[in-house]
Design an enzyme around this catalytic site. Structure first.
Site, PDB file in Angstrom:
ATOM      1  N   LYS A 120       0.883  -1.159   0.000  1.00  0.00           N
ATOM      2  CA  LYS A 120       0.000   0.000   0.000  1.00  0.00           C
ATOM      3  C   LYS A 120       0.929   1.219   0.000  1.00  0.00           C
ATOM      4  CE  LYS A 120      -4.296   1.445   2.217  1.00  0.00           C
ATOM      5  NZ  LYS A 120      -5.084   1.622   0.990  1.00  0.00           N
TER       6      LYS A 120
HETATM    7  N1  PPE Z   1      -7.880  -2.140  -2.914  1.00  0.00           N
HETATM    8  C1  PPE Z   1      -7.292  -0.923  -2.907  1.00  0.00           C
HETATM    9  C2  PPE Z   1      -6.622  -0.437  -4.132  1.00  0.00           C
HETATM   10  C3  PPE Z   1      -7.350  -0.144  -1.746  1.00  0.00           C
HETATM   11  O1  PPE Z   1      -6.776   1.074  -1.729  1.00  0.00           O
HETATM   12  C4  PPE Z   1      -8.029  -0.617  -0.607  1.00  0.00           C
HETATM   13  C5  PPE Z   1      -8.127   0.224   0.643  1.00  0.00           C
HETATM   14  C6  PPE Z   1      -8.604  -1.905  -0.662  1.00  0.00           C
HETATM   15  C7  PPE Z   1      -8.499  -2.634  -1.835  1.00  0.00           C
HETATM   16  C8  PPE Z   1      -9.277  -2.514   0.538  1.00  0.00           C
HETATM   17  O2  PPE Z   1      -8.340  -2.788   1.558  1.00  0.00           O
HETATM   18  P1  PPE Z   1      -8.756  -2.860   3.102  1.00  0.00           P
HETATM   19  O3  PPE Z   1      -9.021  -1.469   3.547  1.00  0.00           O
HETATM   20  O4  PPE Z   1      -7.563  -3.457   3.776  1.00  0.00           O
HETATM   21  O5  PPE Z   1      -9.948  -3.704   3.185  1.00  0.00           O
HETATM   22  N2  PPE Z   1      -8.243   1.624   0.439  1.00  0.00           N
HETATM   23  C9  PPE Z   1      -7.984   2.520   1.544  1.00  0.00           C
HETATM   24  C10 PPE Z   1      -7.723   3.950   1.092  1.00  0.00           C
HETATM   25  C11 PPE Z   1      -8.844   4.719   0.507  1.00  0.00           C
HETATM   26  C12 PPE Z   1      -8.469   6.160   0.199  1.00  0.00           C
HETATM   27  O6  PPE Z   1      -9.173   6.806  -0.584  1.00  0.00           O
HETATM   28  O7  PPE Z   1      -7.472   6.655   0.768  1.00  0.00           O
HETATM   29  C13 PPE Z   1      -9.046   2.430   2.642  1.00  0.00           C
HETATM   30  O8  PPE Z   1     -10.129   1.900   2.427  1.00  0.00           O
HETATM   31  O9  PPE Z   1      -8.754   2.879   3.743  1.00  0.00           O
END
Ligand code: PPE
Length: 308
Positions: free
Chosen positions: A157
């Protein structure tokens, strides 16, 4: 964004307005940072951060993939997060840890730059709009491909990775859609710019396999277990765009997005949120709010604030 009082920067609290960095910060020039998105919820037993340890472990893994050493252990970051919530007297919020190569040298090499770490938190409502959870949203399949595993490690990330997400999001918004869906170079469905994605077909839930250039979402991991415990067949496999068009239901998940239904993809109507989406959404929201004792191990209660 709604400001709170204090931000944790390299071990000390500073006022929100004073949490500044130098313009020569390496991460600003080259996107060399890693971050997390975490939510804290107020529960009947006191405020709890959902899977805080798991998020901080992922932050460390992301750093490893950027050849970065975070100068704080997972446990120290967990404690700092608790301290942050107490300092801001806040029980329900979004939490954003970030670690980045700081001010020292410019030039792509990271040698000579410190690794700076900050934690901030603020109240953040529904990520995809006011009625997103109840009514669902529209999405557009992006003309931007999801970055592949040998381009930038998408498993990390990392801040720079999100140029990919920003392009897809902006394109979708300009086209009148609320969110984007990215496909891999091979044409398989990957994820949203900030969410994992699922389809429901004939009662079975399908989601792209981890090999489809997706971020291994912590919400996705939780939903995998919740869905199977509810008795659903849950399959991880490669999906193609027509699987989206022919789906009975589609939903997205993420820390920020929670469980958001999709009501249309491109010009294809999927419809109102369906029964499987509703069941998963309700179970997930109950879980993060501490209403499902079987998942209590996922809740990291803020020490000193826990009620019996
Ligand atoms: N895919 C991506 C590309 C992604 O950024 C997130 C989280 C997920 C899947 C889901 O991951 P999880 O939160 O571990 O279930 N995106 C984060 C950032 C959003 C933003 O705009 O900044 C979030 O949901 O916190």
């Amino acid at each position: 964004m709604l400001a709170t009082e204090k931000i944790w920067m390299n071990g000390t609290f500073v006022d929100w307005a004073d949490a500044k960095i130098h313009v020569a910060t390496h991460g600003l020039h080259y996107g060399t940072g890693v971050f997390e998105g975490i939510r804290a919820y107020d529960t009947a037993r006191g405020p709890a951060v959902f899977r805080l340890h798991d998020h901080m472990k992922r932050l460390h893994n992301s750093a490893k993939l950027l050849y970065m050493d975070i100068p704080y252990s997972v446990d120290e970051l967990v404690q700092a997060t608790f301290d942050l919530l107490v300092a801001n007297k806040i029980d329900e919020c979004y939490i954003r840890p970030i670690a980045y190569f700081g001010y020292g040298e410019l030039g792509v090499a990271t040698r000579g730059n410190p690794v700076d770490v900050a934690l901030l938190c603020w109240p953040w409502g529904q990520y995809l709009g006011e009625d997103a959870l109840a009514k669902g949203i529209t999405a557009k399949i992006s003309s931007w491909q999801r970055i592949g595993p040998n381009v930038i490690p998408h498993v990390a990330k990392a801040t720079g990775v999100y140029i990919n997400s920003m392009l897809a999001t902006t394109e979708a918004h300009r086209g009148g859609y609320r969110e984007a869906i990215l496909l891999t170079e091979q044409g398989y469905v990957a994820d949203g710019p900030g969410e994992n994605i699922y389809i429901v077909k004939d009662g079975v839930i399908y989601t792209p396999d981890l090999q489809a250039s997706i971020l291994p979402g912590i919400t996705r991991h939780s939903i995998t277990r919740i869905a199977r415990d509810l008795g659903y067949e849950f399959v991880e496999k490669n999906l193609i765009r027509t699987d989206l068009y022919l789906a009975d239901e589609i939903f997205m998940s993420g820390t920020a997005a929670e469980v958001t239904p999709l009501r249309a993809v491109d010009d294809i109507e999927i419809g109102d949120p369906g029964p499987v989406t509703r069941a998963i959404q309700a179970a997930y929201l109950d879980t993060v709010k501490g209403k499902r004792p079987e998942y209590d191990a996922w809740l990291d209660y803020v020490p000193g604030r826990k009620r019996a």
